[in-house]
Motif scaffolding. Sequence first.
Motif, PDB file in Angstrom:
ATOM      1  N   THR A  86       0.802  -1.226   0.000  1.00 50.90           N
ATOM      2  CA  THR A  86       0.000   0.000   0.000  1.00 50.90           C
ATOM      3  C   THR A  86       0.838   1.280   0.000  1.00 50.90           C
ATOM      4  O   THR A  86       0.270   2.373  -0.152  1.00 50.90           O
ATOM      5  N   GLU A 125     -10.806   0.751   1.907  1.00 49.44           N
ATOM      6  CA  GLU A 125      -9.623   0.345   2.665  1.00 49.44           C
ATOM      7  C   GLU A 125     -10.024  -0.109   4.065  1.00 49.44           C
ATOM      8  O   GLU A 125     -10.692   0.621   4.792  1.00 49.44           O
ATOM      9  N   TRP A 131      -7.778  -3.689   0.383  1.00 47.82           N
ATOM     10  CA  TRP A 131      -7.458  -2.437  -0.294  1.00 47.82           C
ATOM     11  C   TRP A 131      -8.028  -2.517  -1.697  1.00 47.82           C
ATOM     12  O   TRP A 131      -7.814  -3.506  -2.413  1.00 47.82           O
TER      13      TRP A 131
END
Length: 196
Positions: A86, A125, A131
Motif C-alpha cells: 500500500t 480500505e 485495499w
Amino acid sequence: MIRQFNTEVQLKRPGREFPVLFCFFLSEIFAGFLKNFLNAPLHTVVCRRLCYNRNDQGIQGGIKMAVSSIKVYFQSDLEWVWDVVTSLEDTAWRSDISKVEAIDDRRFIEYTTDGYATTFTVTGEELYRRWEFDMENDNMRGHWTGIFTRKGEGTEVEFTEDVTAKKFFAKPFVKGYLKKQQALYVKDLRKALQDE
C-alpha cells in the motif's frame, strides 16, 4: 459478484433464443482473422460476444470484463506485506513502473518504465485486510481488489483485477495480459519481502 466466463456456450438473450447456427456461421466468417489471436474455440468466442445475457453481472456495454485473480502465500507477517503493497512512497521494488505520483489522499498516478500513465482512485480500505481502487488509462478501465489474511506466521494475499479494454482489437488479449502482470507483481513483491 463478478463471474468469469466458462467454456460453455451461453445462448440466452432476454426474452428470446439466439440461433446456434447463426453463431457458428459468424465464427466461420471471422475464423481467418481470429484463429491466430485467441486460445478459445472460435465458435465459443463468437457466441459469448453475441449470445450472452447482457443483463448479467460483469457486463459493461454488452462486453464481459476480463477477470483475473491470483492467491499467494508469503512467509512475511501481515503488517509488513500490507505496508509494502500500500505504500505510495517506496515503490522501487516494482520493476514495471518508474514512479508513482500522489494527487491527493485517494488518487495517484503510476507511470510505467515507458512513461505511460494510469490513474488510480482508492475506493475502499480496511487496515490489514482489504485495499481496493478503480484504475483507468487510455486503453482500459477496471477495478483492483487486494485481500490480506494472516495465516499462521505468514500472510495469504489474493489480488483480483477486472478490466474492460476500451479498444476493440485489444479485448481478446486482456486476460492474458492481466495474468502476466499479476505474476510479475507477485515476483517483485516476493523479492521486496525477501521471501524467496
